[in-house]
Design a protein around this motif. Structure first.
Motif: not given
Length: 900
Positions: A460-465, A477-478, A501-506, A703-704
């Motif tokens: 399932f997907e979690i979309v953060v906006e 937020v990241l 997305f955070t995996d690529f940033l890291k 927590h966000f």
């Protein structure tokens, strides 16, 4: 009135011709029928989960996928043979028109450091080059995102991910699936096993096995019906006429679906069986009464008498047959209230099929009897007439037995109710598509393989906006997204991986902050030589003795004091004589190395970490190739900035430098305001997936940072929505069917007591059904959720027939015992024949390719046994204790035939 009824059959051949002509028309429509088993299409288009799924897919791309697993039996996947096969299969899939992107071990991207910064390159270019294969392994181990996605922990399996859009047709999915299968079958791949799974593959196989079911089950149910009718009537007409009725009603029903463009789902497999098993009831009642009246006349009747017999049958049993059909239509039609499309369509068209079966039974069968009177009459005249056949004697035996055990029958019924209620509390409500297949089948084994060796096939997907452009470069937020990932993985064992997305940033942060000195190997302890293989080592206590291992960041430790260590010490020169460490090799003392080990272990989130986790912690402690920077830039003190706002700018610069595509994870390559996280689950339960998704939403709310919202969507959420609709729809359909049946009985018999009497056998039948499901561990899914409504629709027939017959006998005899006896002998026999034929027809479903369909057949057969038994045992016992006034009150409709 007698003449008016006879006029219906004045021109029997015309009636026969019209019905056969309509049947031929619908038969020509059947080849146009299409199949559709995509659960995404099962829920309404305006359902929130379907809308959310579609929005996520439109924004970030395909959310479903076929996964192809390759497992080697010899060695590891890091061999030219395995990688060449993976590469060839990847190229074959990429060439398919229905597929846009494919991810595999040989075509994925890798973020590599360069003197200028970084670049995105293919992870391997030549899968046959040994040096590139060695580098491939190093690259895979350098980025955690690959683990469990492109390789299994034991390095013996890999998978290819083939995204499929939800809008693809059944034919397009079949083309992709069977193209993959065909390539695998024609391409030699010794010592390798292949597996194919994923929701698109499951839907393709459901449709494929449906066709096998239809080819197998329809002839079988016809054969069973022929056998039951032959044993029941022992006359050709008793077999041919009811069988003709059900075949015609089945052709009309399926033909109408094809004509209207209604696609056939898995439940469609059951529809012909239902029509044949249920539709035979009306013909059986007519034929049973027909032979009874012929027997009463001694088998000798004139043509006029024969026509009057046929007409009188319609008059006398017309009311009960009409009511039985009406209530069956109500039971089946109640399924139309469901929001689950296959159940809704099944309810509509099964009700239509029952109507057709009724019309054919009261028109086609009488017309055939009249048209073929002479031929039938000869056979009847040549047969010895028996006063009481075996069925009569059996029913009289039951009457004698049960008339003496009225109290015991009621007590037993009470016990059954209590056990049924208890069993219902144990009911497992979940719709798991993979569990539709029988254990040991190829798709079940494939799904188990991906859950055990990789991260499963359910997501399932979690979309953060955020509220503005660039909101997703905010470190706050990241960091919250990273914390959510850790929280889900720590709390739920089913969460095997969360990719975002955070995996690529890291990874970008790590590559851009790797110190140049970490490109050189590290030696621990006093070193005289650094050799390329373990056997060439000097035997010193601590050393990196293999360059490849050093590049992977792995430490090797040889304990002093062992026999090998002692031998090494004896063979080694004294410390003063040892050569200095080679140039470019960093040397650590024993104390320094142990300090690093302990410092790394102190960073562990828990005590029971694996060796691989310890190595990562050591790499982080040493900042091996920037491992200390495999993180979201969050602490300004660690970077050449002063505030977190400047860190946000730094992240934006990272995105500018990145040359690959992140469209699957963020909505804008430079200033993203939305980002997607994919949660991969090693579970098949949609309910468990929903619980995890709900927990993610609750965590985010707490927590966000302010100004950010999240929503969950995806395959697992759609499957849960389907499960939820199944449960709700079943409750509604049962309530609707029971309510309408009660109302019909009250209006028909002009008595509330009649409605109550009719619902008693039904209530017990429904409780037994759910009780058995709960006690036996039979899951409530799409097929089994329909059993209760079908049981109400079919089972009420028995109560109606018995009450109607008893009513007539009670008026004519004026004696309760005689009325009961005659009812058991008369209509009880027809009920017995009908229940046996219907149950036998549904038991054929035990041979289905699908587990829920087999359970459905078993459960319906059980409900036929319980509802018919309750009608001929419990109702007489209740009548003996409390006989309602309507049963003794004359009904003029029996004389007028008005209800026909």
């Amino acid at each position: 009135m007698k003449v008016r009824v006879s006029l219906l059959y004045r021109h029997p051949w015309l009636t026969i011709g019209i019905i056969l002509g309509i049947t031929l028309f619908f038969a020509f429509q059947i080849p146009r029928i299409e199949l559709d088993n995509d659960p995404f299409h099962f829920i309404p288009e305006d359902h929130p989960e379907r809308i959310a799924f579609q929005e996520t897919e439109d924004q970030f791309g395909e959310a479903l996928g076929i996964v192809v697993g390759i497992e080697t039996e010899v060695g590891t996947i890091f061999s030219p043979e395995v990688l060449s096969f993976v590469d060839a299969l990847t190229r074959e899939i990429e060439a398919l028109e229905e597929v846009e992107d494919v991810t595999s071990l040989t075509n994925t991207d890798y973020i590599a450091p360069t003197p200028e910064g970084m670049e995105v390159v293919p992870i391997i270019e030549d899968p046959t080059d040994p040096s590139q294969i060695a580098r491939l392994k190093e690259r895979l181990l350098s980025w955690e995102m690959y683990e469990g996605v492109l390789y299994s922990p034991d390095f013996r399996a890999t998978q290819i991910i083939v995204p499929i859009r939800s809008s693809t047709t059944e034919d397009e999915r079949q083309h992709v699936y069977f193209a993959i299968k065909e390539f695998i079958e024609r391409t030699p791949h010794p010592h390798m096993r292949t597996y194919i799974a994923g929701t698109p593959a499951v839907t393709v196989l459901i449709s494929s096995n449906m066709q096998k079911d239809l080819v197998l089950l329809i002839p079988l149910v016809i054969g069973v019906l022929v056998l039951v009718l032959a044993l029941s009537f022992r006359k050709p007409g008793g077999v041919i006429l009811p069988l003709t009725t059900v075949i015609i009603s089945t052709i009309w029903t399926v033909g109408l679906m094809a004509l209207l463009g209604i696609k056939l789902s898995l439940i469609g497999t059951v529809l012909p069986v239902v029509m044949m098993a249920v539709g035979s009831a009306y013909g059986i009642h007519i034929i049973s009464h027909y032979y009874d009246l012929i027997r009463e006349r001694g088998g000798q009747v004139s043509e006029e008498e024969h026509e009057e017999i046929v007409a009188s049958i319609v008059r006398h049993i017309g009311k009960s047959v009409f009511l039985a059909a009406l209530t069956t239509m109500v039971g089946f039609g109640s399924l139309a209230s469901s929001q689950v499309r296959p159940i809704q369509e099944f309810g509509i068209f099964s009700a239509f099929g029952v109507l057709v079966a009724l019309v054919v039974a009261v028109t086609f069968i009488p017309a055939l009897l009249i048209a073929r009177h002479r031929a039938l009459q000869v056979r009847l005249n040549n047969r010895k007439v028996e006063k009481e056949d075996l069925a009569d004697r059996f029913m009289l035996f039951l009457y004698t037995l049960f008339s003496q055990k009225k109290g015991s029958i009621l007590l037993f019924a009470l016990v059954v109710v209590i056990v049924g209620i208890y069993g219902t509390t144990l009911l497992d409500k979940d719709n798991v598509l993979i569990d539709y297949f029988r254990p040991g089948t190829e798709i079940r084994e494939a799904d188990r393989f991906f859950r055990e060796r990789f991260v499963g096939t359910k997501t399932f997907e979690i979309v953060v906006e955020g509220t503005e452009k660039g909101a997703l470069t905010n470190p706050e937020v990241l960091k919250a997204m990273e914390d959510l990932t850790l929280y889900l993985k720590d709390k739920f064992p089913e969460v095997k991986k969360v990719v975002s997305f955070t995996d690529f940033l890291k990874r970008i942060n790590q590559v851009l902050n790797a110190p140049p000195e970490m490109e050189t190997p590290v030696a621990v302890g006093p070193v005289s030589t650094v050799s390329s293989a373990p056997e060439e080592s000097s035997g010193l206590p601590f050393s990196f003795f293999e360059e490849e291992k050093a590049e992977e960041g792995l430490f090797f430790f040889e304990e002093e004091g062992t026999a090998e260590g002692a031998a090494s010490e004896q063979a080694s020169p004294p410390p003063a004589e040892r050569a200095p460490a080679p140039q470019g090799v960093t040397t650590l003392s024993r104390e320094e190395f142990l300090t690093i080990l302990n410092q790394a272990y102190a960073l562990a989130p828990r005590a029971d970490i694996s060796a691989a986790e310890l190595v990562r912690l050591i790499n982080r402690a040493l900042n091996w190739r920037g491992a200390a920077y495999y993180e979201i830039p969050y602490d300004p003190a660690k970077y050449p900035v002063e505030t977190r706002e400047e860190l946000s700018n730094l992240i934006s610069q990272y995105l500018l430098l990145y040359s690959g595509s992140l469209s699957a994870w963020i909505d804008d390559a430079i200033e993203p305001s939305k980002a997607k996280m994919t949660v991969q689950l090693a579970t098949s339960s949609s309910i468990r997936a929903y619980e995890i998704a709900r927990e993610a939403e609750e965590y985010a709310r707490a927590h966000f940072p302010e100004g950010y919202t999240i929503r969950t969507s995806g395959q697992a959420k759609v499957e849960y929505a389907l499960t939820d609709l199944i449960v709700k729809s079943q409750t509604i359909s049962i309530a609707v069917s029971l309510g309408l049946v009660f109302l019909i009985l009250v209006v028909t018999f002009r008595s509330i007591a009649a409605g109550i009497y009719g619902l008693i056998p039904l209530g017990i039948t429904v409780l037994i059904n759910f009780g058995v499901m709960g006690l036996a561990g039979i899951r409530l899914d799409i097929p089994t959720s329909m059993v209760a409504s079908l049981a109400i629709g079919i089972g009420i027939d028995y109560a109606i027939h018995f009450m109607n017959y008893y009513h007539r006998e009670r008026i004519s005899t004026g004696d309760r015992e005689k009325a009961t006896r005659n009812s058991m002998k008369g209509v009880g026999k027809a009920i017995l024949f009908n229940a046996v034929s219907v149950a036998a027809g549904f038991l054929v479903l035990l041979l289905s390719q699908f587990v829920p369909i087999a359970y459905m057949g078993l459960l319906i057969a059980l409900t036929m046994a319980t509802s018919s038994a309750a009608s001929i045992t419990l109702l007489p016992a209740i009548f003996a204790i409390k006989e309602a006034a309507f049963l003794r009150k004359a009904d003029t409709t029996h004389e007028t035939g008005g209800t026909t």
